[in-house]
Design a protein around this motif. Structure first.
Motif, short mmCIF file in Angstrom:
data_model
loop_
_atom_site.label_atom_id
_atom_site.label_comp_id
_atom_site.label_asym_id
_atom_site.label_seq_id
_atom_site.Cartn_x
_atom_site.Cartn_y
_atom_site.Cartn_z
N VAL A 75 130.19 89.56 12.79
CA VAL A 75 130.67 90.05 14.09
C VAL A 75 132.13 90.40 13.95
O VAL A 75 132.90 89.70 13.32
N SER A 76 132.51 91.52 14.58
CA SER A 76 133.91 91.92 14.59
C SER A 76 134.29 92.34 16.01
O SER A 76 133.58 93.13 16.61
N PRO A 77 135.35 91.84 16.58
CA PRO A 77 136.20 90.75 16.05
C PRO A 77 135.44 89.44 16.09
O PRO A 77 134.60 89.22 16.94
N SER A 78 135.75 88.58 15.15
CA SER A 78 134.99 87.35 15.00
C SER A 78 135.61 86.16 15.72
O SER A 78 134.97 85.11 15.84
N THR A 79 136.81 86.30 16.24
CA THR A 79 137.50 85.18 16.89
C THR A 79 136.69 84.64 18.05
O THR A 79 136.33 85.38 18.97
N GLY A 80 136.36 83.37 18.00
CA GLY A 80 135.64 82.71 19.08
C GLY A 80 134.14 82.89 19.07
O GLY A 80 133.46 82.34 19.91
N THR A 81 133.61 83.66 18.10
CA THR A 81 132.16 83.84 18.06
C THR A 81 131.53 82.81 17.14
O THR A 81 132.18 82.26 16.26
N SER A 82 130.25 82.57 17.37
CA SER A 82 129.50 81.63 16.55
C SER A 82 128.14 82.25 16.24
O SER A 82 127.42 82.65 17.15
N ILE A 83 127.80 82.32 14.94
CA ILE A 83 126.51 82.87 14.52
C ILE A 83 125.64 81.69 14.12
O ILE A 83 125.97 80.94 13.19
N GLN A 84 124.50 81.53 14.84
CA GLN A 84 123.65 80.37 14.63
C GLN A 84 122.97 80.38 13.26
O GLN A 84 122.95 79.37 12.57
N SER A 85 122.39 81.50 12.88
CA SER A 85 121.68 81.59 11.59
C SER A 85 122.22 82.80 10.82
O SER A 85 121.61 83.87 10.82
N PRO A 86 123.38 82.67 10.17
CA PRO A 86 124.01 83.82 9.54
C PRO A 86 123.22 84.45 8.40
O PRO A 86 123.50 85.58 8.01
N LEU A 87 122.19 83.76 7.87
CA LEU A 87 121.41 84.32 6.77
C LEU A 87 119.95 84.54 7.15
O LEU A 87 119.13 84.88 6.30
N GLY A 88 119.60 84.38 8.43
CA GLY A 88 118.21 84.55 8.87
C GLY A 88 117.90 85.98 9.26
O GLY A 88 118.79 86.81 9.44
N SER A 89 116.59 86.28 9.39
CA SER A 89 116.19 87.63 9.79
C SER A 89 116.47 87.89 11.27
O SER A 89 116.51 89.03 11.72
N SER A 90 116.68 86.83 12.04
CA SER A 90 117.15 86.95 13.42
C SER A 90 118.13 85.83 13.67
O SER A 90 118.14 84.82 12.95
N THR A 91 118.96 86.00 14.65
CA THR A 91 119.98 84.99 14.91
C THR A 91 120.40 85.03 16.37
O THR A 91 120.12 86.00 17.08
N ASN A 92 121.04 83.97 16.83
CA ASN A 92 121.68 83.93 18.14
C ASN A 92 123.17 83.92 17.90
O ASN A 92 123.67 83.17 17.06
N ILE A 93 123.87 84.74 18.67
CA ILE A 93 125.32 84.81 18.54
C ILE A 93 125.94 84.39 19.87
O ILE A 93 125.56 84.90 20.92
N THR A 94 126.87 83.45 19.81
CA THR A 94 127.59 83.02 21.00
C THR A 94 128.95 83.71 20.99
O THR A 94 129.69 83.62 20.01
#
Length: 168
Positions: free
Chosen positions: A6-25
């Motif tokens: 994610v860009s910009p990445s400040t304050g974001t959280s990637i739940q499954s950064p290596l999965g085929s799907s993910t949740n991003i906060t």
């Protein structure tokens, strides 16, 4: 394998950064973010990344609402007129969350009120985001007591004088 960024990445959280799907906060601030998914295959190496742009929008502030007749009599209706935020549309509900949509016209005319009731108002901004939580508008109708009549008995023929006493 997959790789999410994610860009910009400040304050974001990637739940499954290596999965085929993910949740991003995303952080609570508004902004536009670019999400990229890169796939690497065993035979072809790194494939063309997939990029998606998402916009995080702010919800409007809680609405300011004027009650048309704050001291209405039981069995009456009143109007609710939101005056802020500007450029918002307003939705009227019977519950703080979920519930039934009662209307979306301004001014909003309440159902007939016989007892204390609460109407909940949400402001919806031009970006489609709704204020949360909904603003409660508590309306307490005044119970009406009928007048009393006295002097209704008489013995024999003649005039009867009736006296009406208004309540309160």
């Amino acid at each position: 394998t997959y790789s999410w960024s994610v860009s910009p990445s400040t304050g974001t959280s990637i739940q499954s950064p290596l999965g085929s799907s993910t949740n991003i906060t995303f952080p609570t601030t508004t902004g536009t973010y670019t999400v990229t998914c890169t796939e690497t295959s065993e035979c072809c190496g790194t494939l063309t990344p997939i990029t998606y742009t998402t916009t995080i929008s702010a919800a409007p502030t809680a609405p300011t609402v004027t009650v048309g007749n704050p001291s209405l009599c039981a069995g009456s209706t009143t109007t609710l007129t939101p005056t802020a935020p500007a450029n918002a549309t307003f939705l009227f509900y019977d519950a703080l969350t979920n519930g039934n949509l009662l209307g979306n016209t301004v001014p909003f005319t309440t159902p007939v009120l016989t007892t204390k009731d609460t109407i909940y108002v949400a402001a919806v901004g031009t970006n489609g985001c709704a204020s949360s939580p909904r603003t409660p508008i508590i309306i307490t109708p005044v119970a009406t007591t009928p007048p009393t009549v006295s002097g209704v008995t008489r013995c024999g023929a003649g005039d009867v004088t009736l006296e009406v006493t208004a309540p309160g």
